[in-house]
Design a protein around this motif. Structure first.
Motif, short mmCIF file in Angstrom:
data_model
loop_
_atom_site.label_atom_id
_atom_site.label_comp_id
_atom_site.label_asym_id
_atom_site.label_seq_id
_atom_site.Cartn_x
_atom_site.Cartn_y
_atom_site.Cartn_z
N LEU A 1 3.84 -43.84 -23.61
CA LEU A 1 3.29 -42.89 -24.57
C LEU A 1 2.52 -41.77 -23.87
CD1 LEU A 1 2.13 -45.25 -27.46
CD2 LEU A 1 4.16 -43.78 -27.37
N LEU A 2 1.81 -42.09 -22.80
CA LEU A 2 1.11 -41.05 -22.06
C LEU A 2 2.10 -40.02 -21.52
CD1 LEU A 2 -1.38 -39.76 -20.75
CD2 LEU A 2 -1.11 -41.39 -18.85
N LEU A 3 3.19 -40.49 -20.95
CA LEU A 3 4.23 -39.58 -20.45
C LEU A 3 4.82 -38.76 -21.60
CD1 LEU A 3 6.15 -38.70 -18.11
CD2 LEU A 3 7.65 -40.59 -18.81
N LYS A 4 5.20 -39.43 -22.66
CA LYS A 4 5.87 -38.77 -23.78
C LYS A 4 4.95 -37.74 -24.45
CE LYS A 4 8.41 -39.98 -28.04
NZ LYS A 4 7.57 -39.46 -29.12
N GLU A 5 3.74 -38.14 -24.75
CA GLU A 5 2.83 -37.23 -25.46
C GLU A 5 2.44 -36.04 -24.60
OE1 GLU A 5 -0.26 -39.88 -26.57
OE2 GLU A 5 0.94 -40.88 -28.14
N THR A 6 2.26 -36.26 -23.30
CA THR A 6 1.92 -35.14 -22.42
C THR A 6 3.05 -34.13 -22.35
OG1 THR A 6 0.51 -36.57 -21.06
CG2 THR A 6 1.24 -34.51 -20.07
N LEU A 7 4.27 -34.62 -22.20
CA LEU A 7 5.40 -33.70 -22.09
C LEU A 7 5.73 -33.05 -23.43
CD1 LEU A 7 7.70 -35.65 -19.61
CD2 LEU A 7 6.31 -33.62 -19.16
N GLU A 8 5.56 -33.77 -24.51
CA GLU A 8 5.82 -33.16 -25.82
C GLU A 8 4.87 -32.00 -26.09
OE1 GLU A 8 7.79 -36.80 -28.45
OE2 GLU A 8 5.63 -36.44 -28.55
N ARG A 9 3.65 -32.10 -25.64
CA ARG A 9 2.72 -30.98 -25.81
C ARG A 9 3.18 -29.76 -25.01
NH1 ARG A 9 -1.26 -35.13 -25.52
NH2 ARG A 9 -1.59 -34.73 -23.28
N GLY A 10 3.98 -29.98 -24.00
CA GLY A 10 4.50 -28.89 -23.19
C GLY A 10 5.86 -28.39 -23.63
N GLY A 11 6.35 -28.85 -24.76
CA GLY A 11 7.62 -28.35 -25.29
C GLY A 11 8.83 -29.19 -24.95
N PHE A 12 8.61 -30.41 -24.48
CA PHE A 12 9.73 -31.28 -24.13
C PHE A 12 10.06 -32.23 -25.29
CE2 PHE A 12 8.20 -29.93 -20.03
CZ PHE A 12 9.34 -29.85 -19.24
N THR A 13 11.33 -32.61 -25.36
CA THR A 13 11.80 -33.58 -26.34
C THR A 13 12.37 -34.79 -25.59
OG1 THR A 13 12.35 -31.87 -27.95
CG2 THR A 13 13.42 -34.02 -28.23
N ASN A 14 11.97 -35.97 -26.01
CA ASN A 14 12.44 -37.20 -25.37
C ASN A 14 13.75 -37.67 -25.98
OD1 ASN A 14 11.88 -40.61 -25.78
ND2 ASN A 14 12.15 -39.75 -23.74
N LEU A 15 14.64 -38.21 -25.12
CA LEU A 15 15.83 -38.90 -25.60
C LEU A 15 15.43 -40.32 -25.97
CD1 LEU A 15 18.98 -38.86 -25.92
CD2 LEU A 15 19.07 -39.81 -23.60
N PRO A 16 15.54 -40.73 -27.23
CA PRO A 16 14.99 -42.02 -27.65
C PRO A 16 15.55 -43.22 -26.90
CG PRO A 16 15.50 -40.65 -29.56
CD PRO A 16 16.06 -39.95 -28.37
N GLU A 17 16.77 -43.10 -26.37
CA GLU A 17 17.38 -44.23 -25.68
C GLU A 17 16.91 -44.39 -24.22
OE1 GLU A 17 19.57 -43.16 -29.18
OE2 GLU A 17 19.12 -41.94 -27.40
N GLU A 18 16.19 -43.38 -23.70
CA GLU A 18 15.76 -43.43 -22.31
C GLU A 18 14.33 -42.91 -22.21
OE1 GLU A 18 18.58 -41.09 -20.12
OE2 GLU A 18 20.21 -42.55 -20.37
N TRP A 19 13.40 -43.77 -21.92
CA TRP A 19 11.99 -43.36 -21.90
C TRP A 19 11.72 -42.30 -20.85
CZ3 TRP A 19 9.67 -43.89 -17.26
CH2 TRP A 19 10.12 -44.89 -16.39
N TRP A 20 12.55 -42.17 -19.85
CA TRP A 20 12.34 -41.23 -18.72
C TRP A 20 13.02 -39.87 -18.92
CZ3 TRP A 20 15.18 -45.82 -18.40
CH2 TRP A 20 16.56 -45.67 -18.42
N HIS A 21 13.78 -39.68 -19.96
CA HIS A 21 14.66 -38.51 -20.13
C HIS A 21 14.03 -37.48 -21.09
CE1 HIS A 21 18.96 -36.90 -20.62
NE2 HIS A 21 18.28 -36.27 -21.56
N PHE A 22 13.78 -36.27 -20.58
CA PHE A 22 13.14 -35.23 -21.39
C PHE A 22 13.84 -33.87 -21.18
CE2 PHE A 22 9.95 -38.46 -20.95
CZ PHE A 22 9.25 -38.44 -22.14
N THR A 23 13.93 -33.12 -22.27
CA THR A 23 14.56 -31.79 -22.24
C THR A 23 13.57 -30.76 -22.75
OG1 THR A 23 16.77 -32.72 -22.60
CG2 THR A 23 16.47 -30.37 -23.09
N HIS A 24 13.40 -29.69 -21.99
CA HIS A 24 12.51 -28.60 -22.42
C HIS A 24 13.24 -27.72 -23.42
CE1 HIS A 24 10.25 -24.72 -22.03
NE2 HIS A 24 9.26 -25.58 -22.17
N LYS A 25 12.59 -27.44 -24.54
CA LYS A 25 13.16 -26.63 -25.61
C LYS A 25 12.32 -25.37 -25.83
CE LYS A 25 16.36 -29.69 -26.66
NZ LYS A 25 16.52 -30.27 -28.00
N PRO A 26 12.96 -24.25 -26.19
CA PRO A 26 14.40 -24.06 -26.26
C PRO A 26 15.02 -24.00 -24.87
CG PRO A 26 13.32 -21.96 -26.65
CD PRO A 26 12.23 -23.00 -26.56
#
Length: 287
Positions: A241-266
């Protein structure tokens, strides 16, 4: 290349034979060659001459965020294939500028809390994805099964979504990433042939990694890798959650099937799959 023969109706064949019998030899010309196919990063991508050159929007992550740790697994044999992957000429992270800047901001936030980001993979050339596909089709090659997919039959990797013919990584805005608590000693190299331990085993038993315990290792083909899997609790869940919440604040979206996988949007290139190699020479000269 497959060659396709056209079928003729009997009447059309008869007319063609009659024409051959009466027409002068000079009239018998070969059909025109089909239009040449241009090798490119995508169906509408750059021509072959530019296939190995990244657009100016791509940068080396270390030039923007030098404190982010990098452990590029596909440059090494420590991955689910068990050999270095095509296209990884250097162990470096390449991403779009927007992605790099967003990661740098997230890193500054985490450093204040005693953590650092660590990337396992960033931009991934299409030739690497093709390597994965060839490997997945070879059902006899299971030398890394004991660590990366111990409970999944290899003939299910496509159907279960673990392997596909395209990857968002090839667009340049996706990263496989984790956290490490500072100070973090380097992870020791993998020794090919060493005993394998399942990627979901307790952290003390898995291959040593200087990252935090997120419940599974990187590239673990198992439902335990789903970010919100309810079996992941306590410190492991808190780390995810620390990883996910930190990156989400920066505009990243997590792939639900992989806790390590993030894409910056747009995404800078939402529809383009590039194939330039992971190498400094692929980047514009000013990098």
């Amino acid at each position: 290349m497959r060659h396709i023969r056209s079928a003729f109706h009997a009447s059309a064949l008869a007319l063609a034979l009659l024409s051959l019998a009466t027409a002068p030899a000079s009239a018998h010309t070969a059909p025109p060659d089909p239009a040449p196919r241009t090798a490119s990063a995508t169906p509408a991508g750059p021509p072959r001459a530019h296939r190995d050159q990244a657009p100016e929007e791509f940068v080396a992550l270390r030039d923007i965020a030098p404190t982010i740790r990098q452990e590029i697994r596909y440059y090494t044999p420590h991955n689910f294939v068990g050999t270095p992957i095509d296209g990884y000429e250097r162990p470096m992270c390449i991403v779009t500028k927007d992605t790099a800047k967003a990661l740098a901001r997230a890193q500054r936030s985490l450093l204040k809390r005693g953590y650092t980001l660590k990337v396992y993979d960033c931009y991934r050339p299409q030739r690497a994805v093709d390597h994965f596909v060839r490997w997945a089709e070879d059902l006899d090659d299971e030398k890394m099964k004991g660590e990366f997919y111990p409970q999944v039959e290899k003939n299910r990797l496509f159907a279960d979504g673990y392997i596909s013919e395209k990857s968002g990584h090839s667009r340049g805005s996706t990263v496989d990433i984790t956290l490490a608590r500072l100070p973090a000693a380097p992870t020791r190299p993998y020794r090919p042939g060493e005993p394998l331990v399942p990627c979901y085993a307790p952290k003390a038993e898995r291959f040593p990694d200087n990252s935090v315990d997120a419940g599974t290792g990187f590239d673990c083909f198992d439902t335990l890798s789903h970010t919100d899997d309810p079996r992941i609790t306590g410190t492991q869940r808190a780390n995810r959650l620390l990883l996910k919440e930190t990156l989400e604040r920066g505009g990243f979206t997590n792939l639900p099937e992989e806790w390590w996988h993030f894409t910056h949007k747009p995404e800078t290139f939402p529809d383009t799959y590039f194939d330039f190699p992971v190498s400094p020479r692929s980047l514009p000269a000013h990098h």
